[in-house]
Motif scaffolding. Structure first.
Motif, short mmCIF file in Angstrom:
data_model
loop_
_atom_site.label_atom_id
_atom_site.label_comp_id
_atom_site.label_asym_id
_atom_site.label_seq_id
_atom_site.Cartn_x
_atom_site.Cartn_y
_atom_site.Cartn_z
N ALA A 172 0.85 -1.19 0.00
CA ALA A 172 0.00 0.00 0.00
C ALA A 172 0.88 1.24 0.00
CB ALA A 172 -0.91 0.01 1.22
N ARG A 173 0.34 2.31 -0.57
CA ARG A 173 1.04 3.59 -0.57
C ARG A 173 0.11 4.62 0.05
NH1 ARG A 173 2.35 4.63 -6.11
NH2 ARG A 173 4.19 3.38 -5.71
N VAL A 174 0.65 5.39 1.00
CA VAL A 174 -0.08 6.48 1.63
C VAL A 174 0.63 7.78 1.25
CG1 VAL A 174 -0.92 7.46 3.80
CG2 VAL A 174 -0.69 4.98 3.58
N THR A 175 -0.13 8.70 0.66
CA THR A 175 0.40 10.01 0.32
C THR A 175 -0.23 11.02 1.27
OG1 THR A 175 0.57 9.36 -2.00
CG2 THR A 175 0.67 11.71 -1.53
N VAL A 176 0.62 11.75 1.98
CA VAL A 176 0.17 12.72 2.98
C VAL A 176 0.57 14.12 2.53
CG1 VAL A 176 0.31 13.40 5.41
CG2 VAL A 176 0.49 10.98 4.81
N MET A 177 -0.39 15.03 2.54
CA MET A 177 -0.16 16.41 2.12
C MET A 177 -0.80 17.36 3.13
SD MET A 177 1.48 16.21 -0.81
CE MET A 177 1.35 17.88 -1.40
N LEU A 178 -0.21 18.55 3.26
CA LEU A 178 -0.84 19.58 4.08
C LEU A 178 -2.14 20.02 3.42
CD1 LEU A 178 2.25 21.78 5.00
CD2 LEU A 178 0.87 20.40 6.57
N LYS A 179 -3.14 20.32 4.24
CA LYS A 179 -4.41 20.80 3.72
C LYS A 179 -4.22 22.17 3.08
CE LYS A 179 -7.46 18.41 6.97
NZ LYS A 179 -8.45 18.57 8.05
N LYS A 180 -5.10 22.48 2.12
CA LYS A 180 -5.11 23.81 1.52
C LYS A 180 -5.28 24.84 2.64
CE LYS A 180 -5.36 22.93 -3.03
NZ LYS A 180 -4.18 23.11 -3.81
N GLY A 181 -4.56 25.92 2.54
CA GLY A 181 -4.67 26.97 3.54
C GLY A 181 -3.69 26.83 4.69
N ILE A 210 4.51 7.13 1.95
CA ILE A 210 4.87 6.00 2.80
C ILE A 210 4.38 4.73 2.12
CG2 ILE A 210 4.58 4.95 5.09
CD1 ILE A 210 3.58 8.04 5.74
N GLU A 211 5.28 3.79 1.87
CA GLU A 211 4.89 2.49 1.30
C GLU A 211 4.96 1.44 2.39
OE1 GLU A 211 6.89 1.50 -2.33
OE2 GLU A 211 5.81 3.07 -3.42
N ILE A 212 3.93 0.63 2.45
CA ILE A 212 3.80 -0.38 3.51
C ILE A 212 3.55 -1.73 2.88
CG2 ILE A 212 2.47 -1.08 5.54
CD1 ILE A 212 1.62 1.93 5.74
N GLU A 213 4.35 -2.71 3.24
CA GLU A 213 4.15 -4.09 2.80
C GLU A 213 3.25 -4.77 3.84
OE1 GLU A 213 4.53 -6.87 0.01
OE2 GLU A 213 5.93 -5.19 -0.07
N SER A 270 -4.13 -10.61 1.81
CA SER A 270 -4.46 -10.88 0.41
C SER A 270 -5.77 -10.23 -0.02
CB SER A 270 -4.54 -12.39 0.17
OG SER A 270 -5.51 -12.96 1.03
N ASN A 271 -6.56 -9.73 0.93
CA ASN A 271 -7.83 -9.10 0.62
C ASN A 271 -7.62 -7.59 0.53
OD1 ASN A 271 -10.36 -7.63 1.57
ND2 ASN A 271 -11.16 -9.67 1.07
N ALA A 272 -7.85 -7.02 -0.66
CA ALA A 272 -7.57 -5.59 -0.89
C ALA A 272 -8.44 -4.69 -0.01
CB ALA A 272 -7.78 -5.25 -2.36
N ALA A 314 -7.02 -4.76 3.47
CA ALA A 314 -5.74 -4.05 3.47
C ALA A 314 -5.98 -2.55 3.48
CB ALA A 314 -4.91 -4.46 2.26
N GLU A 315 -6.90 -2.08 2.64
CA GLU A 315 -7.18 -0.65 2.58
C GLU A 315 -7.73 -0.14 3.91
OE1 GLU A 315 -9.64 2.70 0.05
OE2 GLU A 315 -9.45 0.68 -0.78
N ALA A 316 -8.63 -0.89 4.52
CA ALA A 316 -9.20 -0.49 5.81
C ALA A 316 -8.11 -0.40 6.88
CB ALA A 316 -10.29 -1.47 6.24
N THR A 317 -7.21 -1.36 6.87
CA THR A 317 -6.11 -1.36 7.85
C THR A 317 -5.20 -0.16 7.64
OG1 THR A 317 -6.15 -3.77 8.04
CG2 THR A 317 -4.11 -2.67 8.69
#
Length: 84
Positions: free
Chosen positions: A3-12, A42-45, A49-51, A54-57
């Motif tokens: 999985a890949r998580v992309t974190v960005m500052l909020k607008k403003g 952030i990439e997480i291994e 096997s259930n997408a 995995a996404e919920a986690t």
């Protein structure tokens, strides 16, 4: 599964690192650069096997640790299997 998580500052929200990058790009001669926002990836291994599970986690990980949801947004991607 990865999985890949992309974190960005909020607008403003002030982004001094993004401003510094924009300034440095201008100093290097890059023209036409507008606002620059800097974030993290952030990439997480996962041993899953259930997408959907995995996404919920990973969303829980982002909410509880990876992102400060007061000032940051995040996006979760479940990446395709590279084995094939």
């Amino acid at each position: 599964m990865k999985a890949r998580v992309t974190v960005m500052l909020k607008k403003g929200v002030l982004d001094p690192q993004g401003q510094a990058i924009a300034h440095a790009l201008g100093a290097l001669g890059f023209e036409g650069v507008g606002e620059v926002r800097q974030g993290k990836v952030i990439e997480i291994e996962l041993d899953e096997s259930n997408a959907a599970r995995a996404e919920a986690t990973v969303r829980r990980m982002a909410e509880e640790l990876l992102a400060n949801t007061v000032i940051e947004t995040y996006r979760v991607e479940i990446l395709p299997d590279e084995a094939g």
